[in-house]
Design a protein around this motif. Sequence first.
Motif, mmCIF file in Angstrom:
data_model
loop_
_atom_site.group_PDB
_atom_site.id
_atom_site.type_symbol
_atom_site.label_atom_id
_atom_site.label_comp_id
_atom_site.label_asym_id
_atom_site.label_seq_id
_atom_site.Cartn_x
_atom_site.Cartn_y
_atom_site.Cartn_z
ATOM 1 N N VAL A 8 0.887 -1.164 0.000
ATOM 2 C CA VAL A 8 0.000 0.000 0.000
ATOM 3 C C VAL A 8 0.928 1.217 0.000
ATOM 4 C CG1 VAL A 8 -1.711 1.310 1.306
ATOM 5 C CG2 VAL A 8 -1.825 -1.198 1.253
ATOM 6 N N ILE A 9 0.823 2.037 -1.036
ATOM 7 C CA ILE A 9 1.709 3.201 -1.159
ATOM 8 C C ILE A 9 0.911 4.456 -0.839
ATOM 9 C CG2 ILE A 9 3.245 4.489 -2.680
ATOM 10 C CD1 ILE A 9 3.629 1.961 -4.324
ATOM 11 N N GLU A 10 1.345 5.151 0.212
ATOM 12 C CA GLU A 10 0.629 6.362 0.626
ATOM 13 C C GLU A 10 1.549 7.562 0.430
ATOM 14 O OE1 GLU A 10 -0.961 5.406 4.508
ATOM 15 O OE2 GLU A 10 -2.454 4.084 3.600
ATOM 16 N N CYS A 11 1.890 7.794 -0.808
ATOM 17 C CA CYS A 11 2.819 8.857 -1.203
ATOM 18 C C CYS A 11 2.023 9.898 -1.975
ATOM 19 C CB CYS A 11 3.911 8.249 -2.082
ATOM 20 S SG CYS A 11 5.066 9.440 -2.754
ATOM 21 N N PHE A 12 1.871 11.068 -1.395
ATOM 22 C CA PHE A 12 0.965 12.045 -2.002
ATOM 23 C C PHE A 12 1.656 13.351 -2.417
ATOM 24 C CE2 PHE A 12 -1.470 9.664 1.318
ATOM 25 C CZ PHE A 12 -2.129 8.821 0.437
ATOM 26 N N PRO A 16 10.747 15.026 -6.174
ATOM 27 C CA PRO A 16 11.659 14.225 -6.987
ATOM 28 C C PRO A 16 12.200 13.048 -6.187
ATOM 29 C CG PRO A 16 12.715 16.269 -6.335
ATOM 30 C CD PRO A 16 11.298 16.350 -5.851
ATOM 31 N N CYS A 17 11.632 11.891 -6.363
ATOM 32 C CA CYS A 17 11.971 10.737 -5.535
ATOM 33 C C CYS A 17 11.510 9.471 -6.276
ATOM 34 C CB CYS A 17 11.234 10.863 -4.193
ATOM 35 S SG CYS A 17 11.629 9.566 -3.012
ATOM 36 N N ASN A 18 12.385 8.452 -6.300
ATOM 37 C CA ASN A 18 11.939 7.219 -6.975
ATOM 38 C C ASN A 18 12.614 5.927 -6.507
ATOM 39 O OD1 ASN A 18 14.430 7.529 -8.072
ATOM 40 N ND2 ASN A 18 13.769 7.495 -10.210
ATOM 41 N N PRO A 19 13.238 5.858 -5.342
ATOM 42 C CA PRO A 19 13.881 4.591 -4.971
ATOM 43 C C PRO A 19 12.912 3.421 -4.854
ATOM 44 C CG PRO A 19 14.005 6.181 -3.162
ATOM 45 C CD PRO A 19 13.524 6.914 -4.363
ATOM 46 N N CYS A 20 11.645 3.697 -4.619
ATOM 47 C CA CYS A 20 10.674 2.594 -4.529
ATOM 48 C C CYS A 20 10.598 1.835 -5.851
ATOM 49 C CB CYS A 20 9.299 3.114 -4.138
ATOM 50 S SG CYS A 20 8.685 4.446 -5.199
ATOM 51 N N GLU A 21 10.694 2.569 -6.956
ATOM 52 C CA GLU A 21 10.584 1.935 -8.269
ATOM 53 C C GLU A 21 11.729 0.939 -8.474
ATOM 54 O OE1 GLU A 21 11.071 4.544 -11.691
ATOM 55 O OE2 GLU A 21 9.486 3.456 -12.711
ATOM 56 N N ARG A 30 5.726 1.798 -10.515
ATOM 57 C CA ARG A 30 6.178 2.592 -11.663
ATOM 58 C C ARG A 30 6.040 4.083 -11.380
ATOM 59 N NH1 ARG A 30 7.672 3.213 -16.648
ATOM 60 N NH2 ARG A 30 6.624 4.680 -18.015
ATOM 61 N N ILE A 31 7.107 4.795 -11.619
ATOM 62 C CA ILE A 31 7.085 6.261 -11.559
ATOM 63 C C ILE A 31 7.295 6.827 -12.965
ATOM 64 C CG2 ILE A 31 8.376 8.284 -10.752
ATOM 65 C CD1 ILE A 31 8.651 6.902 -8.065
ATOM 66 N N GLY A 32 8.220 6.214 -13.687
ATOM 67 C CA GLY A 32 8.443 6.638 -15.065
ATOM 68 C C GLY A 32 9.492 7.720 -15.192
ATOM 69 N N LEU A 38 3.787 10.624 -9.101
ATOM 70 C CA LEU A 38 3.487 9.772 -7.956
ATOM 71 C C LEU A 38 3.632 8.303 -8.359
ATOM 72 C CD1 LEU A 38 0.361 11.568 -6.430
ATOM 73 C CD2 LEU A 38 2.744 11.681 -5.667
ATOM 74 N N PRO A 39 4.114 7.455 -7.446
ATOM 75 C CA PRO A 39 4.275 6.043 -7.786
ATOM 76 C C PRO A 39 2.933 5.350 -7.988
ATOM 77 C CG PRO A 39 4.709 6.417 -5.459
ATOM 78 C CD PRO A 39 4.535 7.767 -6.075
ATOM 79 N N GLN A 40 2.908 4.491 -8.987
ATOM 80 C CA GLN A 40 1.708 3.695 -9.269
ATOM 81 C C GLN A 40 2.021 2.232 -8.984
ATOM 82 O OE1 GLN A 40 -1.148 5.274 -10.227
ATOM 83 N NE2 GLN A 40 0.050 7.173 -10.048
ATOM 84 N N ALA A 55 13.023 0.929 1.546
ATOM 85 C CA ALA A 55 13.651 1.736 0.502
ATOM 86 C C ALA A 55 13.065 3.140 0.420
ATOM 87 C CB ALA A 55 13.494 1.044 -0.850
ATOM 88 N N CYS A 56 11.899 3.342 0.993
ATOM 89 C CA CYS A 56 11.213 4.628 0.871
ATOM 90 C C CYS A 56 11.665 5.599 1.952
ATOM 91 C CB CYS A 56 9.698 4.412 0.963
ATOM 92 S SG CYS A 56 8.795 5.972 1.075
ATOM 93 N N PRO A 57 12.341 6.696 1.580
ATOM 94 C CA PRO A 57 12.797 7.656 2.587
ATOM 95 C C PRO A 57 11.649 8.411 3.243
ATOM 96 C CG PRO A 57 13.206 8.499 0.376
ATOM 97 C CD PRO A 57 12.722 7.091 0.213
ATOM 98 N N GLY A 58 10.497 8.390 2.609
ATOM 99 C CA GLY A 58 9.340 9.090 3.158
ATOM 100 C C GLY A 58 8.501 8.222 4.091
ATOM 101 N N LEU A 59 8.935 6.988 4.336
ATOM 102 C CA LEU A 59 8.198 6.048 5.204
ATOM 103 C C LEU A 59 6.729 5.959 4.763
ATOM 104 C CD1 LEU A 59 9.644 7.162 8.686
ATOM 105 C CD2 LEU A 59 10.642 5.583 7.021
ATOM 106 N N ALA A 60 6.540 5.877 3.458
ATOM 107 C CA ALA A 60 5.186 5.964 2.891
ATOM 108 C C ALA A 60 4.676 4.630 2.339
ATOM 109 C CB ALA A 60 5.173 7.019 1.776
ATOM 110 N N ILE A 61 5.463 3.551 2.522
ATOM 111 C CA ILE A 61 5.038 2.271 1.948
ATOM 112 C C ILE A 61 4.814 1.240 3.051
ATOM 113 C CG2 ILE A 61 5.546 0.450 0.288
ATOM 114 C CD1 ILE A 61 7.291 2.333 -1.241
ATOM 115 N N PHE A 62 3.724 0.532 2.929
ATOM 116 C CA PHE A 62 3.323 -0.496 3.901
ATOM 117 C C PHE A 62 2.971 -1.758 3.109
ATOM 118 C CE2 PHE A 62 2.214 3.774 4.932
ATOM 119 C CZ PHE A 62 2.760 3.962 6.183
HETATM 120 S S1 SF4 Z 1 10.325 6.185 -2.416
HETATM 121 FE FE1 SF4 Z 1 8.582 6.698 -1.063
HETATM 122 S S2 SF4 Z 1 8.518 8.953 -1.021
HETATM 123 FE FE2 SF4 Z 1 9.780 8.345 -2.796
HETATM 124 S S3 SF4 Z 1 8.332 8.281 -4.515
HETATM 125 FE FE3 SF4 Z 1 8.464 6.191 -3.679
HETATM 126 S S4 SF4 Z 1 6.761 6.077 -2.204
HETATM 127 FE FE4 SF4 Z 1 7.089 8.266 -2.624
#
Ligand code: SF4
Length: 146
Positions: A8-12, A16-21, A30-32, A38-40, A55-62
């Motif tokens: 569950v990605i709660e990134c709103f 400029p961020c994409n390590p989740c991808e 996918r960010i592209g 926003l990541p899909q 991997a998410c620096p924003g602590l936004a993934i569960f």
């Molecule tokens: S790594 Fe986290 S903060 Fe960065 S785009 Fe992905 S979900 Fe959002």
Amino acid sequence: MSGRRRAVIECFEEIPCNPCEAACPFGAIRIGECITSLPQLDAEKCTGCGRCIAACPGLAIFVVDPEYGASEASVDFPYEYVPLPAEGSIVAAVDRFGKEVCKGRILAVRKLPSYQGTTVVSMAVPTQYADTVRSMKRLGRKELES
Ligand code: SF4
Ligand code: SF4
């Protein structure tokens, strides 16, 4: 929420961020080319492995399993506080704003070198809180006895 275990990605924030991808070995995030997109999540590709959490620096993934048990869901979340909870311990399960919503039971505490200092905690909560619980707080002795 119903169905199987998945991210569950709660990134709103369009930052400029994409390590989740890159962290997902199954190509489920996918960010592209536009790094502020926003990541899909492709839920069909997601295995629920949890590698994207730390991997998410924003602590936004569960990672949520709404059918972990007959009446329990599991929620895996990033945790960057010490001391770490003990496996099997009872804690306060909190929502996105830190408000306690129920008690949670710690299932696993994972610290891997590839997580680079972020611990991933897995917690069981009553099924109806699968969409609400996103972290934990430690309980004091009085709260544990109540
Ligand atoms: S790594 Fe986290 S903060 Fe960065 S785009 Fe992905 S979900 Fe959002
Ligand atoms: S839980 Fe695993 S498969 Fe699902 S998006 Fe995260 S890294 Fe990919």
